[in-house]
Design a protein around this motif. Structure first.
Motif, short mmCIF file in Angstrom:
data_model
loop_
_atom_site.label_atom_id
_atom_site.label_comp_id
_atom_site.label_asym_id
_atom_site.label_seq_id
_atom_site.Cartn_x
_atom_site.Cartn_y
_atom_site.Cartn_z
N MET A 1 -14.68 31.09 11.91
CA MET A 1 -13.43 30.78 11.21
C MET A 1 -12.51 29.94 12.12
O MET A 1 -12.42 30.21 13.32
CB MET A 1 -12.71 32.06 10.81
CG MET A 1 -13.41 32.83 9.70
SD MET A 1 -13.30 31.98 8.13
CE MET A 1 -14.17 33.14 7.08
N PRO A 2 -11.79 28.97 11.56
CA PRO A 2 -10.89 28.15 12.37
C PRO A 2 -9.75 28.99 12.96
O PRO A 2 -9.38 30.04 12.43
CB PRO A 2 -10.33 27.13 11.36
CG PRO A 2 -11.27 27.16 10.20
CD PRO A 2 -11.85 28.53 10.15
N ALA A 3 -9.18 28.49 14.06
CA ALA A 3 -8.09 29.21 14.73
C ALA A 3 -6.90 29.40 13.80
O ALA A 3 -6.22 30.43 13.86
CB ALA A 3 -7.67 28.45 15.99
N ARG A 4 -6.63 28.40 12.95
CA ARG A 4 -5.47 28.53 12.07
C ARG A 4 -5.65 29.67 11.06
O ARG A 4 -4.67 30.26 10.61
CB ARG A 4 -5.18 27.21 11.35
CG ARG A 4 -6.25 26.70 10.42
CD ARG A 4 -5.77 25.45 9.68
NE ARG A 4 -6.76 24.93 8.77
CZ ARG A 4 -7.63 23.96 9.04
NH1 ARG A 4 -7.61 23.41 10.25
NH2 ARG A 4 -8.50 23.54 8.14
N PHE A 5 -6.89 29.99 10.73
CA PHE A 5 -7.11 31.13 9.84
C PHE A 5 -6.68 32.42 10.52
O PHE A 5 -6.05 33.28 9.90
CB PHE A 5 -8.58 31.23 9.43
CG PHE A 5 -8.91 32.55 8.74
CD1 PHE A 5 -8.58 32.74 7.41
CD2 PHE A 5 -9.50 33.59 9.45
CE1 PHE A 5 -8.85 33.96 6.79
CE2 PHE A 5 -9.77 34.81 8.83
CZ PHE A 5 -9.44 34.99 7.50
N TRP A 6 -7.02 32.59 11.80
CA TRP A 6 -6.68 33.83 12.49
C TRP A 6 -5.18 33.97 12.71
O TRP A 6 -4.65 35.08 12.72
CB TRP A 6 -7.44 33.90 13.82
CG TRP A 6 -8.91 34.04 13.60
CD1 TRP A 6 -9.89 33.13 13.90
CD2 TRP A 6 -9.59 35.15 12.99
NE1 TRP A 6 -11.12 33.60 13.52
CE2 TRP A 6 -10.98 34.83 12.95
CE3 TRP A 6 -9.16 36.36 12.46
CZ2 TRP A 6 -11.92 35.70 12.42
CZ3 TRP A 6 -10.10 37.22 11.91
CH2 TRP A 6 -11.47 36.89 11.90
N LEU A 7 -4.48 32.85 12.84
CA LEU A 7 -3.02 32.91 12.92
C LEU A 7 -2.44 33.36 11.58
O LEU A 7 -1.55 34.23 11.52
CB LEU A 7 -2.48 31.53 13.29
CG LEU A 7 -1.00 31.43 13.66
CD1 LEU A 7 -0.68 32.34 14.83
CD2 LEU A 7 -0.64 29.99 14.00
N PHE A 8 -2.96 32.80 10.50
CA PHE A 8 -2.55 33.21 9.16
C PHE A 8 -2.89 34.69 8.93
O PHE A 8 -2.09 35.46 8.39
CB PHE A 8 -3.25 32.33 8.13
CG PHE A 8 -2.88 32.61 6.70
CD1 PHE A 8 -1.63 32.30 6.21
CD2 PHE A 8 -3.81 33.18 5.84
CE1 PHE A 8 -1.29 32.56 4.89
CE2 PHE A 8 -3.48 33.45 4.52
CZ PHE A 8 -2.22 33.13 4.04
N PHE A 9 -4.10 35.09 9.35
CA PHE A 9 -4.55 36.48 9.25
C PHE A 9 -3.59 37.42 9.96
O PHE A 9 -3.19 38.47 9.43
CB PHE A 9 -5.96 36.57 9.85
CG PHE A 9 -6.51 37.97 9.98
CD1 PHE A 9 -7.29 38.52 8.98
CD2 PHE A 9 -6.26 38.73 11.13
CE1 PHE A 9 -7.80 39.82 9.11
CE2 PHE A 9 -6.77 40.00 11.26
CZ PHE A 9 -7.55 40.55 10.24
N SER A 10 -3.19 37.07 11.18
CA SER A 10 -2.28 37.91 11.97
C SER A 10 -0.93 38.06 11.28
O SER A 10 -0.36 39.16 11.22
CB SER A 10 -2.09 37.34 13.37
OG SER A 10 -3.33 37.27 14.05
#
Length: 401
Positions: A1-10
């Protein structure tokens, strides 16, 4: 998953962690105020629901016209402000009904701004072939946060009071806004539009041209109204009177959230050949906790019923989100989502108001049985529609990932 997804996830996980405090803290905070009744709580919840209905379409246009991450940041900040106001009123004891309704109104307006942009934001954070996994992971994170939140909320309300719980909720919205402010979503689906009515017409055309969509969403409107009545008003009243108060009610909500966690784990790998009718088949289980509460079942049985409903809810939710994201063009997704949320939320204020009167006139147990039966009828009605029953997976060729 792209890094921006994990930021959104957080950001979503933090926001939901705090938001899990909201229903418990608000319900028991209002009910504890001098001179309040279940009807008072119904009025406050209705004040929160009305701006969602009035502003959802505008929220959809905003989400398709402007950068979605900026829209989400603004919505989180507005929510934080509203819940900080509610916390201050409950903590100080100065809580006129007009001011409670005003703060609830602001919270509802923020929700109207946020919800339509969420679905589209997911499309912009991951490739198209990863959407179902992304939707599952998001629900995995938010459901884990919800379990922790509702258990902690019950303890916080019982030991420290609902005002402290509302203050924590407000703080998490601000943290989520900070995380989202670092998110940069692509602008590829943006268009230079200035015609509000034209935007709304396009969104309506995309929504109304899909019978499987509007028929499912219409049934969801009835189910959501029943859920608002039960979980927002009738359940907390019954928990206060017969189950032991806020801590017992938090266990019921925790059972629901734990079931959602299991539902997500199933849904991430679950790829039925015809996802929509399969998803609808799970919706009658949403009535289980209402029926258990209505028959005044022992608390462990109510928690088990809520657990089953949670499993059904998130299997449906992951499948539904993925169907929406693959069959609706990305540049119209926020507007279509706004119509979806508008119809599915249209009866929530009425549900809250009716629930308050039913609790006073007939008792919460009778109301829970009535609303549980209404849920079952709505689920059966959705599955009876040919467009739902025979719906195949048909990815839209215009979807952008």
């Amino acid at each position: 998953m792209p890094a921006r997804f994990w930021l959104f996830f957080s950001a979503r996980t933090v926001s939901v962690l705090g938001n899990a405090f909201g229903p418990i803290a608000l319900a028991f905070g209002v009910l504890a105020l001098p001179g309040t009744t279940p009807t008072t709580l119904g009025v406050v919840l209705a004040a929160q629901g009305v701006p969602q209905l009035g502003l959802l379409l505008l929220g959809g246009v905003v989400g398709d016209r402007f950068s979605r991450y900026r829209v989400l940041v603004s919505a989180e900040l507005l929510s934080g402000t509203a819940y900080a106001g509610l916390a201050a009123m409950i903590l100080t004891g100065w809580a006129p009904i007009v001011m409670l309704c005003a703060a609830a109104f602001v919270a509802g307006a923020a929700s109207a701004l946020l919800l339509p942009s969420l679905t589209g934001a997911v499309v912009e954070t991951v490739p198209g072939d990863s959407l179902q996994k992304a939707n599952g992971l998001l629900r995995l994170g938010t459901n884990s946060a919800r379990i922790s939140g509702v258990v902690a909320a019950g303890a916080t309300v019982a030991w420290l009071g609902p005002g402290v719980a509302l203050a924590f909720d407000a703080a998490t919205y601000l943290v989520a806004a900070g995380l989202l402010s670092a998110l940069r979503l692509p602008a590829s689906v943006r268009a230079n539009r200035r015609d509000l009515r034209g935007d709304l017409r396009v969104g309506w055309r995309e929504f109304a041209s899909r019978p499987w969509l509007w028929s499912t969403v219409a049934a969801a409107g009835v189910i959501n109204a029943a859920s608002t009545a039960a979980l927002g008003v009738l359940g907390p009243v019954l928990a206060r009177d017969r189950l032991g108060g806020a801590m017992a009610w938090s266990l019921v909500l925790a059972g629901y959230a734990a079931g959602m966690l299991v539902g997500v784990a199933v849904a991430i790998k679950f790829k039925p050949r015809r996802p929509l009718p399969v998803a609808i088949l799970f919706t009658p289980a949403l009535a289980l906790p209402l029926l258990a509460l209505g028959f005044v079942a022992p608390l462990p049985l109510v928690v088990l019923a809520a657990f089953g409903a949670g499993i059904a809810m998130d299997i449906f939710g992951v499948l539904w989100d993925t169907i929406m994201q693959t069959e609706v063009p990305a540049d119209a997704l926020s507007r279509v989502s706004s119509y979806e949320y508008l119809v599915s939320s249209s009866l929530k204020p009425a549900g809250a108001l009716v629930a308050g009167h039913v609790a006073v006139q007939f008792g919460p147990a009778v109301g829970l049985l009535l609303f549980g039966g209404l849920m079952l009828l709505a689920a059966a009605g959705a599955l009876a529609h040919p467009a739902v029953r025979h719906h195949p997976p048909r990815p839209h060729p215009g979807v952008q990932s």
